[in-house]
Design an enzyme around this catalytic site. Structure first.
Site, PDB file in Angstrom:
ATOM      1  N   GLU A 182      21.457  81.656  41.119  1.00 33.48           N
ATOM      2  CA  GLU A 182      22.814  81.918  41.650  1.00 33.48           C
ATOM      3  C   GLU A 182      22.982  83.386  42.038  1.00 33.48           C
ATOM      4  OE1 GLU A 182      21.995  82.054  38.610  1.00 33.48           O
ATOM      5  OE2 GLU A 182      23.393  83.192  37.379  1.00 33.48           O
ATOM      6  N   HIS A 226      17.615  83.555  37.634  1.00 34.15           N
ATOM      7  CA  HIS A 226      18.993  83.296  38.061  1.00 34.15           C
ATOM      8  C   HIS A 226      19.072  82.974  39.548  1.00 34.15           C
ATOM      9  CE1 HIS A 226      21.370  84.553  34.510  1.00 34.15           C
ATOM     10  NE2 HIS A 226      20.343  85.343  34.259  1.00 34.15           N
ATOM     11  N   CYS A 278      19.159  80.402  32.485  1.00 36.41           N
ATOM     12  CA  CYS A 278      19.070  81.471  31.485  1.00 36.41           C
ATOM     13  C   CYS A 278      19.652  80.996  30.153  1.00 36.41           C
ATOM     14  CB  CYS A 278      19.755  82.730  32.021  1.00 36.41           C
ATOM     15  SG  CYS A 278      19.314  84.221  31.121  1.00 36.41           S
TER      16      CYS A 278
END
Lengths: 79, 758, 238
Positions: free
Chosen positions: C206, C204, C87
């Protein structure tokens, strides 16, 4: 001295903000407005002694930081 | 020296009586700086002068309460040595004047309240109320909605705290006074809560954060005055938020709090440097002396008056231990923040302000904080109440249940809020275990097994019809919502939004609401640990509906047991907990279909509510439930539909027993007699009802558990199939493809914007 | 053990999420590196996390690229070390010239936070070696400026050299306009550099490493880099 830097998206890059503004203007009846490109405006207080020097400095910081050459171009005014 | 005349007092929102009290407290006439200081500290916003005597009725203590009202935020013990720190606050007036910045700075303000307590903020929620999305006010409403939502997103997303949900309602009563209430939740060590106090004579006082400008001067008094057509001119009083600065402040302050160099800290919110200076001194039993020449200033030529009253955002005042200055300054330097030493703690309980050494204000803290006026304003039951409570259903011609359901699903108050929450980063920090829109908000607490559930609820329409019962229903609904997530409700915060308290009718509404809330909190064992009162929500004499908004925090002992509203699989049994009485008074159905705001809001039996909440907790922790969703706006039909939406098309087939008339079981109450029983059953909004789904093998256990708890429970049908099929007493009243109904519900709000694009 | 160095810029806000995924979900070593530092603390993998570095003021990532740590990141990348920009981290890599192109405002000018589907286009990067080509991952996005843009010749070269690593797609893996959340050219969600060791993506991963969060599809990126380093040997830096 004062240097003004105008940063705009390059003509080839789609500008969704400008597009939205045009549509708004058209719906408000401003058919005379053909296109809008939104940009950024910076005022730099510079300690340069000549307009040339000020322009060179403004151009350097525009290249390095204020504009992203991938998508943006800029124009400088000095007074 | 400025001459103090009645016109000057009026501009400061001070009455002649209040001025006399100021002179008496000082033993002399105040300077202009002192007058400004008194005006903001004695404003309704800071002093709670109209509400204070009533707020004392709220229960604020309990075995889990670590911090009640009076500090920057409340805190409850959640186990594992941790505290949940939370508060809700309004930013209604600024959001009306400038929706984006008003909402953004509201978010910034409540976040500061949480981290000044030593807590890491982990979630945001909001409760928003706007005018109608269409009709004459529609264009303005849509602009306000866009601005407020973008402002909340702009601030919360940037600072990296997830906005995990909330509620939004649309009613013409809020067209001129939108409500923007924001809740923030944080986690702190239970033994590490930081106070907003200054003590220790000679300890240095630091200012850190944004520079002070002329923005927001008299924000606190503005928030305490009605709007009129000149309000647009008050625009300069709106502050501009800088979430990046606040992110740096947040990280730097939390880092500083891990040392023991800090004595106390308070943010400069309403009434800016004035409020933080006198309140920190008052709480610490000491005084603070500052010199405004040390205050970092964004504009030149600012007077002490302006510096003390500025409401520039993202500023904090800290008292630190003498001798630890270098350590403190090093931490702020790391975050590129300049900590300016502006003064020190004194022992004389005075707030003393100097300008280049010359004293410009010298006021005992007690005069500003404790001796602020307290009013017991007169109350009068408004005449409109009897008129609007009367409801004659026999004059109405109901549409087909199917058409009514479609109309309700498209109502912006009920429709999916995806258009809104998609703009909020609701996942950052990777704790969000119930995604936005899927039920109560829920965040896990990393490094423990637990999770916290959150719900904010209000119901202006019920409160307009019956403020006392409406407030009780708001608390019950918020508690029921966190219970539906599998949580035990442990604490609440409230934001009380009302009109002008100087009108006895408004004050009556206020007192009714506070007393109703107090009764419900006691009955459900949920203490109020803090909150906020927002009065004068009136434009040109028209007040909003009385609107208490309640935020309830619940603890889920095992995060794996968290529940959302949606069915998990086909073939599960659908069980209705609670009983319907066909109560249509004040319902979304009457509003949307018949354009009526009338009748009595649903009855509430707090004993039944308590039993239901306890049952949900037990059933969830025993992994008995697959989903749980409370029946509220739009009644059972909307609730059932919402259980099927966003499941990828898991439908349902249910048969509802027709609602019993409340009069058949109790003495008095709302009536649907003589009206379509199907409509009353589908869209009545009786309280204390939850739709759950269970695996067939767990059904008997659940029913036994419900019977033991004294909660009525009925198996009404089964999940599965591609259709929403609802019968009442055996007759099919709604039968449609899930996808078709879901489409209407999912796109209603964006259609309002698309229809009127640009 | 593989060591993840997670660079923290002022305004980073997904730094803790990347740390949590690396350390607590994968059980690897993880350390924060403050942007003013000039060393990467012996990193095996460098992550530039998401957030709003410097408030996203001026342009996303424009100021962060001048942080002292970025010279170390560039050097690490030149030496072949795996770098993942997520990002805002992707935006910084573009501004720093470590990846080509730039990010514009989303087509509809609104911030989007939601789960999307992305298709794995290339499996010869350290972050996709354990995925299969054409695999569809369900991963959240959360950005207001993720509309990938590059000049036509740059795009052509990205395509011809197989450097588009992820593309937005529908649940069945079809790349369509409707599945493109932000207007990115060619549906680009993530790309790599010529050497293929620097990968940037807007979604994302994660945030998608544990099932209770809604998806664990992002794990494959982290597992890939751990296993590539295990098989090729880690490149420790000073």
């Amino acid at each position: 001295m004062k240097a003004r830097v105008f940063v705009t998206l390059k003509p080839s890059v789609f500008d969704p903000q400008g597009q939205t503004i045009v549509e708004a203007l058209h719906s408000m009846g401003y058919a005379g407005v053909g296109d809008v490109r939104q940009g950024k405006y910076f005022e730099l207080e510079v300690s340069s002694t000549s307009a040339e020097q000020a322009r060179a400095l403004a151009s350097e910081v525009a290249d390095k930081l204020l504009a992203n050459p991938v998508i943006e171009s800029y124009r400088i005014e000095v007074e | 020296m400025t001459h103090i005349d009645p016109a000057l007092l009026e501009r400061h929102g001070l009455s002649p009586d209040e001025y006399e009290r100021i002179v008496a407290a000082l033993g002399r006439a105040p300077s202009i700086t002192e007058l400004g200081i008194f005006s903001v500290m004695w404003s309704e916003h800071c002093s709670y002068k109209s509400s204070r005597i009533h707020l004392r009725k709220l229960p604020t203590t309990g075995p889990r309460v670590l911090q009640g009202p009076g500090e920057n935020a409340g805190a409850v013990d959640i186990g594992d040595g941790l505290a949940a720190v939370f508060k809700i606050e309004s930013h209604n007036h600024p959001s009306f004047i400038e929706p984006y910045q008003g909402a953004a700075t509201g978010v910034g303000g409540i976040i500061r309240d949480i981290f000044t307590m030593g807590a890491r903020p982990i979630a945001l929620m909001n409760s928003l109320r706007f005018g109608a999305m269409d009709g004459p006010e529609g264009a303005r409403t849509r602009r306000t909605v866009e601005g407020v939502v973008a402002g909340i997103a702009g601030y919360g997303n940037s600072i990296g705290i997830p906005t995990i949900g909330g509620e939004i309602a649309f009613e013409p009563a809020y067209a001129g006074n939108p409500l923007v209430n924001v809740l923030c939740l944080g986690i702190a060590p239970a033994d590490g809560l930081v106070k907003g106090q200054a003590s220790g004579v000679g300890n240095p006082v630091y200012y850190v954060g944004s520079k002070t400008g002329r923005d927001g001067i008299h924000g606190a008094t503005m928030a305490s005055a009605e709007f009129d057509e000149n309000s647009a001119e008050k625009r300069p009083a709106v502050q501009v938020g800088d979430p990046f600065m606040e992110k740096l402040l947040l990280e730097a302050c939390l880092e500083l709090m891990r040392t023991d160099a800090l004595v106390g800290v308070q943010d400069m919110g309403a009434a800016g440097l004035t409020c933080s200076t006198c309140e920190m001194g008052a709480r610490g039993g000491s005084g603070i002396e500052i010199d405004v020449m040390h205050v970092p200033q964004r504009e030149s030529g600012m007077t002490p008056y302006e510096i003390m009253l500025s409401e520039s955002q993202e500023r904090m005042l800290l008292a630190v231990k003498k001798g630890r200055e270098a350590e403190v300054e090093r931490i702020f330097d790391k975050w590129d923040l300049h900590a300016a030493r502006v003064g020190e703690v004194t022992g004389d309980n005075y707030m003393r302000v100097r300008d280049h050494g010359i004293v410009v204000a010298e006021i005992p803290n007690s005069a500003l904080v404790d001796e602020a006026p307290v009013y017991n304003r007169p109350t009068a039951r408004p005449a409109y109440i009897d008129e609007v409570r009367a409801l004659d259903l026999s004059r109405l011609t109901p549409p087909s249940p199917s058409d009514a359901l479609l109309a309700l699903l498209a109502s912006p108050t009920i429709a999916s809020k995806r258009w809104v929450y998609r703009q909020y980063d609701h996942m950052v920090r990777t704790n969000t275990i119930v995604l936005a829109g899927m039920g109560a908000g829920a965040v896990r607490v990393k490094e423990t097994k637990r999770a916290l559930a959150l719900s904010v609820d209000g119901n202006g329409r019920y409160c307009y019809l019956d403020p006392r019962r409406g407030a009780m229903l708001a608390l019950a609904e918020a508690a029921r919502n966190v219970a539906c997530a599998g949580a035990l409700p442990v604490g609440a915060t409230n934001c009380l939004n009302f009109g002008n308290p100087e009108r006895p009718e408004i004050m009556w509404q206020f007192v009714e609401v506070v007393e109703g809330l107090a009764e419900a909190c006691r009955a459900l064992d949920i203490p109020i640990t803090g909150g906020n009162v927002s009065l004068y929500n009136e434009t040109d004499g028209a007040a909003i509906y009385p609107t208490p908004v309640v935020g309830v925090v619940g603890v889920i002992e095992d995060a794996r047991h968290v529940l959302s509203r949606v069915f998990r699989a086909g073939g599960d049994d659908i069980v209705l907990l609670g009983t319907g009485f066909g109560e249509l008074g004040g319902s979304e159905y009457l509003k949307v279909v018949h354009d009526l705001v009338r009748g009595e809001p649903p009855a509430l039996d707090l004993g039944r509510e308590r039993a239901l909440i306890a049952l949900l907790g037990r059933a969830a922790s025993g992994s008995l439930l697959c989903s749980a969703h409370d029946a509220s706006d739009g009644g059972l039909a909307v609730t059932l539909a919402e259980c099927a939406f966003e499941t990828g098309g898991i439908g349902l087939d249910v048969d509802l027993p027709p609602d019993r008339d409340l009069r058949a079981s109790r003495e008095a109450g709302p009536v649907s007699r003589g009206f379509s029983p199907a409509i009353a059953t589908l869209f009545g909004e009786s309280a204390s009802r939850v739709v759950v789904s269970v695996r067939p093998q767990d059904r008997a256990t659940l029913l036994q558990m419900a019977a033991d708890a004294g909660v009525p429970a009925a198996v009404i049908g089964r999940t599965g199939g591609p259709r929403l099929t609802v019968r009442v007493g055996g007759d099919v009243v709604v039968d449609a493809a899930v996808g078709q109904m879901e489409q209407v519900w999912a796109t209603a709000i964006e259609r309002y914007f698309a229809r009127h694009a640009a | 053990m593989i060591k993840f160095s997670i660079v923290v810029f002022p305004g980073s806000n997904c730094d803790h999420d990347a740390y949590h995924a690396a350390k607590h979900v994968l059980g690897q070593e993880a350390e924060f590196v403050w942007h003013k530092e000039t060393s990467l603390h012996g990193a095996d993998v460098v992550v530039l996390p998401g957030g709003f570095s410097h408030g996203d003021y001026l342009r996303t990532g424009a100021i962060a690229r001048f942080s002292p740590v970025m010279s170390a990141v560039a050097e690490f990348a030149r030496a072949g070390g795996p770098v993942l920009g997520i990002c805002n981290g992707f935006q910084i890599l573009c501004e720093a010239g470590l990846l080509p192109g730039a990010m514009l405002r989303n087509r509809d000018l609104k911030f989007h936070c939601e789960h999307v589907s992305i298709r794995v286009e290339q499996t010869d990067t350290p972050f996709t070696s354990r995925a299969s080509r054409g695999q569809v991952l369900r991963i959240p996005i959360a950005h207001g400026e993720g509309n990938y843009y590059a000049e036509p010749d740059v795009l052509a070269s990205l395509e011809s050299s197989g450097r588009v690593v992820f593309r937005y797609c529908d649940a069945r893996g079809q790349v369509t306009e409707a599945a493109n959340p932000n207007g990115s050219l060619h549906g680009i969600a993530g790309i790599c550099n010529e050497r293929r060791n620097v990968v940037g993506l807007m979604p994302h991963p994660e945030r998608a490493c544990e099932r209770p969060l809604g998806s664990a599809d992002g794990l494959v990126l982290f597992e890939s880099v751990v296993s590539s380093l295990a098989s090729h040997g880690a490149l420790r830096t000073a």
